[in-house]
Design a protein around this motif. Structure first.
Motif, PDB file in Angstrom:
ATOM      1  N   ASP A 180      -6.308  -6.554   2.470  1.00  0.00           N
ATOM      2  CA  ASP A 180      -7.232  -6.549   2.120  1.00  0.00           C
ATOM      3  C   ASP A 180      -8.142  -5.771   0.870  1.00  0.00           C
ATOM      4  O   ASP A 180      -9.524  -4.930   1.496  1.00  0.00           O
ATOM      5  N   ASP A 202      -7.258  -7.288  -2.271  1.00  0.00           N
ATOM      6  CA  ASP A 202      -8.053  -8.696  -1.171  1.00  0.00           C
ATOM      7  C   ASP A 202      -8.508 -10.170  -2.064  1.00  0.00           C
ATOM      8  O   ASP A 202      -8.576  -9.793  -3.697  1.00  0.00           O
ATOM      9  N   GLN A 203      -8.053 -10.929  -2.164  1.00  0.00           N
ATOM     10  CA  GLN A 203      -8.413 -12.449  -2.612  1.00  0.00           C
ATOM     11  C   GLN A 203      -9.664 -12.173  -3.490  1.00  0.00           C
ATOM     12  O   GLN A 203      -9.376 -13.047  -4.159  1.00  0.00           O
TER      13      GLN A 203
HETATM   14 MG    MG Z   1      -8.180 -11.855   4.416  1.00  0.00          MG
END
Ligand code: MG
Ligand code: C2E
Ligand code: MG
Ligand code: MG
Length: 290
Positions: A180, A202-203
């Motif tokens: 993250d 992080d996505q």
């Molecule tokens: Mg996460």
């Protein structure tokens, strides 16, 4: 004075009740039972090398099905386990299950790695490195095939104890990954001080890579930062091929996301490996001779 003391006592009692709502206690009881019965399962989400288009491993993600409420989000039951002292047991079960599955992949000729998530409390557990060493020995798996994902928030408890645990894990030969990345605080100091091998963008930044100029700048800068520090960079949350292609152009090393595959139960993961168009680490001979 008496009145004041009474009020304080009531306040403390209220706090206890808030923390111990019947719903929470019931969920905690179920989680404890499920851990005792070893009912938690692990799903595996493939990680693909973007240069060679090869599956190089998978992230292990804990799954818990409540007898009445069905699947509970990991974000919820992990937090519950952390707050109630069950996290050590949970982490040990996920680690054992993941390393057992990993040894099965190796036996089948797939030289994959597995990445297991650790929580804040795990890093304060001085017995963890020894238990992981024993586990790797028991399943005859080399440490370099195990990655441990830690978050910046876990590092906020930046005590000598946390640092000691991470250093002993590094000495075992286990890879450490910063998960993250970009969502926490003071990431750069940690990167310098700790033996981290990998960064996971992080996505939330990856999702809008093609839509939001600022997110694109953050992703690009993170990839460059990681490379300049000699780290591998993973992008997580890749939901479609255009995003994957852009990350490839930006020089990102490894990709993970629904666009490649959702997290899969171990049997499904085996089927996916057998049918995917990607090459699979350690199994290139089978595709060469097929
Ligand atoms: Mg996460
Ligand atoms: P994480 O470690 O950052 O894991 C990635 C999460 O993103 C997973 O959610 C995964 O299913 C999800 N994901 C993957 N690709 C995509 C995508 O393309 N789009 C979207 N929208 N999501 C995607 P999951 O399984 O719900 O886990 C949530 C978090 O719970 C994990 O975030 C991790 O912090 C924690 N967690 C899961 N398993 C464990 C565990 O065994 N131990 C610990 N300590 N934490 C765990
Ligand atoms: Mg993770
Ligand atoms: Mg993550």
């Amino acid at each position: 004075f008496t009145a004041k003391r009474e009020r304080t006592a009531v306040e403390i009692y209220r706090e206890e009740i808030d923390r111990r709502t019947p719903a929470r206690l019931s969920l905690l009881g179920s989680l404890r039972k499920s851990l005792e019965a070893e009912e938690l399962t692990v799903h595996f989400q493939p990680k693909v090398d973007l240069v060679t288009s090869t599956v190089i491993g998978a992230e292990a993600l804990a799954r818990w099905q409540h007898p009445v409420h069905g699947w509970v989000s990991p974000a919820d039951f992990i937090q519950l386990a952390e707050e109630s002292g069950l996290i050590k047991q949970l982490t040990d079960q996920i680690l054992t299950s993941s390393v057992r599955t990993l040894s099965g992949w190796h036996a089948a000729g797939h030289l994959l790695s597995v990445a297991v998530n650790l929580s804040t409390h795990d890093l304060l557990d001085e017995g963890l490195p020894k238990r992981i060493a024993n586990l790797l020995e028991r399943y005859e798996v080399e440490a370099r095939f195990l990655t441990l994902e830690i978050t910046e928030s876990a590092l906020l408890a930046d005590t000598p104890r946390t640092k000691g645990t991470i250093e002993r894990l590094d000495q075992l030969g286990v890879r450490m990954s910063l998960d993250d990345f970009g969502t926490g605080y003071s990431s750069l100091g940690y990167l310098r001080r700790l033996p981290v091998a990998e960064l996971k963008v992080d996505q939330s930044f990856v999702k809008n890579l093609l839509l939001d100029e600022q997110d694109a700048v953050i992703v690009k800068s993170t990839i460059d930062l990681g490379h300049n520090l000699g780290l591998q960079v993973v992008a997580e949350g890749i939901e479609n091929m255009p995003i994957l292609t852009r990350l490839q152009e930006l020089g990102c090393d490894i990709a993970q996301g629904y666009g490649i595959s959702r997290p899969l139960a171990p049997e499904q993961f085996g089927t996916w490996l057998a049918t995917t168009d990607y090459a699979v680490a350690g199994s290139s001979s089978s595709s060469l001779w097929a």
